[in-house]
Motif scaffolding. Structure first.
Motif, mmCIF file in Angstrom:
data_model
loop_
_atom_site.group_PDB
_atom_site.id
_atom_site.type_symbol
_atom_site.label_atom_id
_atom_site.label_comp_id
_atom_site.label_asym_id
_atom_site.label_seq_id
_atom_site.Cartn_x
_atom_site.Cartn_y
_atom_site.Cartn_z
ATOM 1 N N TYR A 28 -46.532 65.287 83.117
ATOM 2 C CA TYR A 28 -45.098 65.840 83.310
ATOM 3 C C TYR A 28 -44.898 66.914 82.103
ATOM 4 N N VAL A 29 -45.396 66.788 80.661
ATOM 5 C CA VAL A 29 -45.258 67.761 79.789
ATOM 6 C C VAL A 29 -46.288 69.116 80.317
ATOM 7 N N SER A 30 -47.147 68.791 80.992
ATOM 8 C CA SER A 30 -47.847 69.916 81.608
ATOM 9 C C SER A 30 -47.079 70.708 82.632
ATOM 10 N N VAL A 31 -46.181 69.971 83.264
ATOM 11 C CA VAL A 31 -45.537 70.741 84.471
ATOM 12 C C VAL A 31 -44.207 71.138 84.092
ATOM 13 N N PHE A 32 -43.555 70.772 83.216
ATOM 14 C CA PHE A 32 -42.164 71.210 82.686
ATOM 15 C C PHE A 32 -42.147 71.867 81.487
ATOM 16 N N PRO A 33 -41.495 73.103 81.296
ATOM 17 C CA PRO A 33 -41.369 74.004 80.428
ATOM 18 C C PRO A 33 -40.611 73.282 79.012
ATOM 19 N N ASP A 34 -40.949 73.743 77.956
ATOM 20 C CA ASP A 34 -40.024 73.120 76.758
ATOM 21 C C ASP A 34 -40.011 71.499 76.652
ATOM 22 N N SER A 35 -41.346 71.137 76.640
ATOM 23 C CA SER A 35 -41.341 69.686 76.814
ATOM 24 C C SER A 35 -42.301 69.371 75.908
ATOM 25 N N ALA A 36 -42.517 67.918 75.569
ATOM 26 C CA ALA A 36 -43.247 67.529 74.392
ATOM 27 C C ALA A 36 -43.461 66.035 74.554
ATOM 28 N N VAL A 37 -44.446 65.525 74.446
ATOM 29 C CA VAL A 37 -44.934 63.852 73.815
ATOM 30 C C VAL A 37 -44.340 63.706 72.319
ATOM 31 N N ASP A 38 -43.324 62.756 72.274
ATOM 32 C CA ASP A 38 -42.603 62.613 70.992
ATOM 33 C C ASP A 38 -43.489 61.822 70.236
ATOM 34 N N PHE A 39 -43.726 60.598 70.606
ATOM 35 C CA PHE A 39 -44.679 59.474 70.054
ATOM 36 C C PHE A 39 -45.225 58.523 71.120
ATOM 37 N N VAL A 40 -46.199 57.949 70.882
ATOM 38 C CA VAL A 40 -47.039 56.914 71.361
ATOM 39 C C VAL A 40 -47.076 55.949 70.520
ATOM 40 N N THR A 41 -46.859 54.516 71.096
ATOM 41 C CA THR A 41 -46.940 53.366 70.315
ATOM 42 C C THR A 41 -47.514 52.176 71.035
ATOM 43 N N GLN A 42 -47.818 50.973 70.735
ATOM 44 C CA GLN A 42 -48.146 49.821 71.276
ATOM 45 C C GLN A 42 -47.646 48.573 70.922
ATOM 46 N N ILE A 43 -47.254 47.786 71.904
ATOM 47 C CA ILE A 43 -46.733 46.425 71.455
ATOM 48 C C ILE A 43 -47.724 45.555 72.145
ATOM 49 N N HIS A 44 -47.969 44.200 71.269
ATOM 50 C CA HIS A 44 -48.701 43.206 71.540
ATOM 51 C C HIS A 44 -48.390 42.066 72.034
ATOM 52 N N ASN A 45 -49.111 41.108 72.716
ATOM 53 C CA ASN A 45 -48.689 39.844 73.028
ATOM 54 C C ASN A 45 -47.348 39.689 73.952
ATOM 55 N N THR A 46 -47.119 40.422 74.798
ATOM 56 C CA THR A 46 -45.942 40.556 75.589
ATOM 57 C C THR A 46 -46.340 39.692 76.998
ATOM 58 N N PRO A 47 -45.308 39.245 77.695
ATOM 59 C CA PRO A 47 -45.745 38.388 79.053
ATOM 60 C C PRO A 47 -46.779 39.585 79.870
ATOM 61 N N SER A 48 -46.642 40.983 79.724
ATOM 62 C CA SER A 48 -47.436 41.808 80.269
ATOM 63 C C SER A 48 -48.763 42.201 79.708
ATOM 64 N N GLY A 49 -49.026 41.469 78.484
ATOM 65 C CA GLY A 49 -50.079 41.660 77.556
ATOM 66 C C GLY A 49 -49.687 42.828 76.601
ATOM 67 N N ASP A 50 -50.494 43.622 76.351
ATOM 68 C CA ASP A 50 -50.431 44.657 75.433
ATOM 69 C C ASP A 50 -49.899 46.094 76.060
ATOM 70 N N CYS A 51 -48.690 46.489 75.672
ATOM 71 C CA CYS A 51 -48.151 47.707 76.415
ATOM 72 C C CYS A 51 -48.226 48.885 75.803
ATOM 73 N N ASP A 52 -48.383 49.835 76.327
ATOM 74 C CA ASP A 52 -48.231 51.456 75.553
ATOM 75 C C ASP A 52 -46.485 51.742 75.768
#
Length: 313
Positions: A28-52
């Motif tokens: 989406y950032v490559s498609v839309f102008p004035d856009s950016a990925v602000d941060f990425v992190t991961q959480i662990h051991n949830t009912p869905s496993g490790d989640c980005d």
């Protein structure tokens, strides 16, 4: 006694993906102008496993997304208008067409790019990840709106409730205001006369659109798209939760569902700062403390992050 909320909030659409959240955000950032990925992190051991988890901004509109498994899937009940204003941008039509080409690559057109009674250039597309966008060339003489506006379509059992939903939400969020309201007239079946063909309104700082549809679409609101409300303190969380949570069995980890079936996340404003800290052990403690909660307890979450004990009685 509940403390009144006076500060307008900015609602943040939250998108639930199977495993593609980071990939989708970068697309989406490559498609839309004035856009950016602000941060990425991961959480662990949830009912869905490790989640980005990823926060990104498109044309000034903040988004959050999570990769948490195939439990929920996008459908067109919630989409996003993307407005192109030829009065401000002489290249608006060309930019619309270019964005359409990128979003339809690997996706599918729900309404083909064409001229319609309401716009000289409009198309509705479900992109390669299943998320829906409505690209529209606006009338230069019309009221100005942000480039991206979430749009909710009330169909099935929810048809006819768009107007009431807008009124309900505007009573809850300080600084809200009504915008346009266009109704279906007689002879527009299966859309009942008098229901909402199109409406928009501002909730706090965020513009939203809503409409009814009498067609048998076969889909409805679900948790794949929710709206995050950042709250400055526990009293604010308590107030929004008491107003928005109407389905007790849907309450989990700060998520709730309102009387219209729309999902919300009522979260501490500091949560984003904590998740961006880079301290994975502290993030893990916070997440494990949050998982059993329904309405979030700010003091308990902060204590968990800091590695101390505590919380509200």
């Amino acid at each position: 006694m509940t403390t009144p909320v006076t500060a307008p909030v900015t609602l943040i659409p939250h998108l639930w993906y199977d495993r593609e959240a980071v990939e989708a955000a970068r697309f989406y950032v490559s498609v839309f102008p004035d856009s950016a990925v602000d941060f990425v992190t991961q959480i662990h051991n949830t009912p869905s496993g490790d989640c980005d988890i990823v926060r990104f901004t498109l044309c000034g509109q903040p988004f959050m997304a999570i990769s948490a498994g195939p439990m929920f899937r996008f459908n067109p009940s919630i989409s996003f208008f993307v407005y192109f204003d030829p009065g401000r941008d002489p290249q608006a039509r060309e930019r619309l067409d270019a964005m359409w080409d990128k979003l339809t690559d690997g996706g599918q057109a729900l309404m083909p790019l064409d001229a319609y009674p309401f716009s000289e250039r409009f198309g509705w597309v479900q992109d390669r990840y299943g998320l829906s966008w409505q690209l529209m060339l606006t009338d230069p003489s019309g009221e100005s709106r942000p480039p991206i506006v979430p749009a909710l379509m009330f169909s099935g059992e929810a048809c006819g409730k768009a107007e009431a939903a807008g009124e309900f939400w505007r009573e809850i969020f300080p600084g809200s205001q009504a915008g346009q309201l266009v109704r279906y007239g007689p002879g527009m079946e299966p859309n009942p006369a008098g229901t909402v063909m199109f409406s928009d309104f501002r909730l706090g700082n965020t513009w939203m659109a809503a409409m009814d549809s009498g067609f048998p679409h076969g889909f409805s609101f679900n948790e794949a798209i929710s709206f995050m409300v950042h709250c400055e303190d526990q009293a604010t969380i308590d107030r929004y939760w008491s107003k928005l949570s109407a389905v007790p069995e849907a309450e989990a980890c700060g998520w709730c569902k309102d009387p219209f079936g729309v999902s919300w996340q009522i979260v501490p404003a500091e949560m984003e700062t904590l998740m961006r800290s880079g301290d994975q052990a502290a993030i893990d403690r916070l997440v494990q403390t949050m998982l059993p909660m329904k309405k979030l307890d700010v003091a308990a979450l902060r204590s968990a992050f800091e590695g101390s004990s505590g919380g509200r009685a």
